[in-house]
Design a protein around this motif. Structure first.
Motif, PDB file in Angstrom:
ATOM      1  N   PRO A  97       0.822  -1.222   0.000  1.00  0.00           N
ATOM      2  CA  PRO A  97       0.000   0.000   0.000  1.00  0.00           C
ATOM      3  C   PRO A  97       0.855   1.272   0.000  1.00  0.00           C
ATOM      4  O   PRO A  97       1.563   1.550   0.945  1.00  0.00           O
ATOM      5  N   GLY A 128      -4.528  -2.413   1.441  1.00  0.00           N
ATOM      6  CA  GLY A 128      -4.714  -1.261   2.315  1.00  0.00           C
ATOM      7  C   GLY A 128      -6.188  -0.965   2.518  1.00  0.00           C
ATOM      8  O   GLY A 128      -7.059  -1.552   1.872  1.00  0.00           O
ATOM      9  N   ALA A 129      -6.466  -0.044   3.415  1.00  0.00           N
ATOM     10  CA  ALA A 129      -7.845   0.339   3.689  1.00  0.00           C
ATOM     11  C   ALA A 129      -8.484   0.972   2.461  1.00  0.00           C
ATOM     12  O   ALA A 129      -9.662   0.779   2.184  1.00  0.00           O
ATOM     13  N   ASP A 130      -7.724   1.742   1.716  1.00  0.00           N
ATOM     14  CA  ASP A 130      -8.212   2.378   0.490  1.00  0.00           C
ATOM     15  C   ASP A 130      -7.231   1.992  -0.620  1.00  0.00           C
ATOM     16  O   ASP A 130      -6.188   2.634  -0.791  1.00  0.00           O
ATOM     17  N   PRO A 131      -7.528   0.942  -1.400  1.00  0.00           N
ATOM     18  CA  PRO A 131      -6.537   0.410  -2.336  1.00  0.00           C
ATOM     19  C   PRO A 131      -6.264   1.259  -3.571  1.00  0.00           C
ATOM     20  O   PRO A 131      -5.293   1.034  -4.264  1.00  0.00           O
TER      21      PRO A 131
END
Length: 172
Positions: A97, A128-131
């Motif tokens: 990430p 990741g949380a926001d890819p």
């Protein structure tokens, strides 16, 4: 008055091309071209072409320009004359990430200098949380360039959200 955030919207076909190619190539980076159209400062991505990069590694992707031009020409040749779909940017994956590197941003600036509209950069880093990380670069007056982080909107899920478990159901 605040302006709404600029965005890169992914259609299902583009989203699936990016996520599946990334999964196939992990832990090596991969990437390609974004195709779609522009709506003001926003970019709608309808298709993503996968262009293998010779010498790709876990921390580097350089696309094959000759192959990219051949695939882009073949894609555009299949489109109707009045179809607005065209080249709108680049995408590549990161196995860990992280957003775009300085090299990524510099490459997009060079591309934007020769473009008549906004150019999107999409970095996909699963895990990741926001890819998704999006950046839109555009040429301004007097040849200046502006880079702005863009909100990336993946397509809506094909499945309905699961509701609560029924009364008495076993709990995980």
């Amino acid at each position: 008055m605040t302006r709404p955030a600029i965005r890169i919207e992914l259609c299902r076909e583009a989203y699936e091309a990016i996520t599946s190619a990334t999964a196939e190539h992990l832990p090596v980076e991969t990437g390609g071209l974004l195709l779609g159209y522009r709506e003001d400062a926003n970019v709608l991505v309808t298709h993503a072409l996968v262009i293998d990069g010779e010498g790709a590694s876990t921390h580097r992707y350089v696309r094959d320009d000759i192959r990219a031009n051949v695939l882009l020409a073949a894609f555009l040749a299949q489109r109707a004359d009045d179809d607005p779909t065209g080249y709108v940017g680049e995408w590549h994956s990161h196995p860990a990430p992280s957003g775009p590197s300085q090299t990524d941003v510099a490459a997009m600036h060079a591309t934007a200098r020769a473009s008549d509209g906004p150019i999107a950069l999409l970095v996909y880093a699963p895990g990741g949380a926001d890819p998704f990380f999006g950046l839109i670069v555009r040429r301004q007056r007097f040849g200046r360039l502006s880079s702005k982080k863009a909100t990336v909107l993946p397509p809506p899920s094909r499945f309905e959200a699961l509701g609560p478990l029924p009364e008495g159901a076993p709990d995980g």
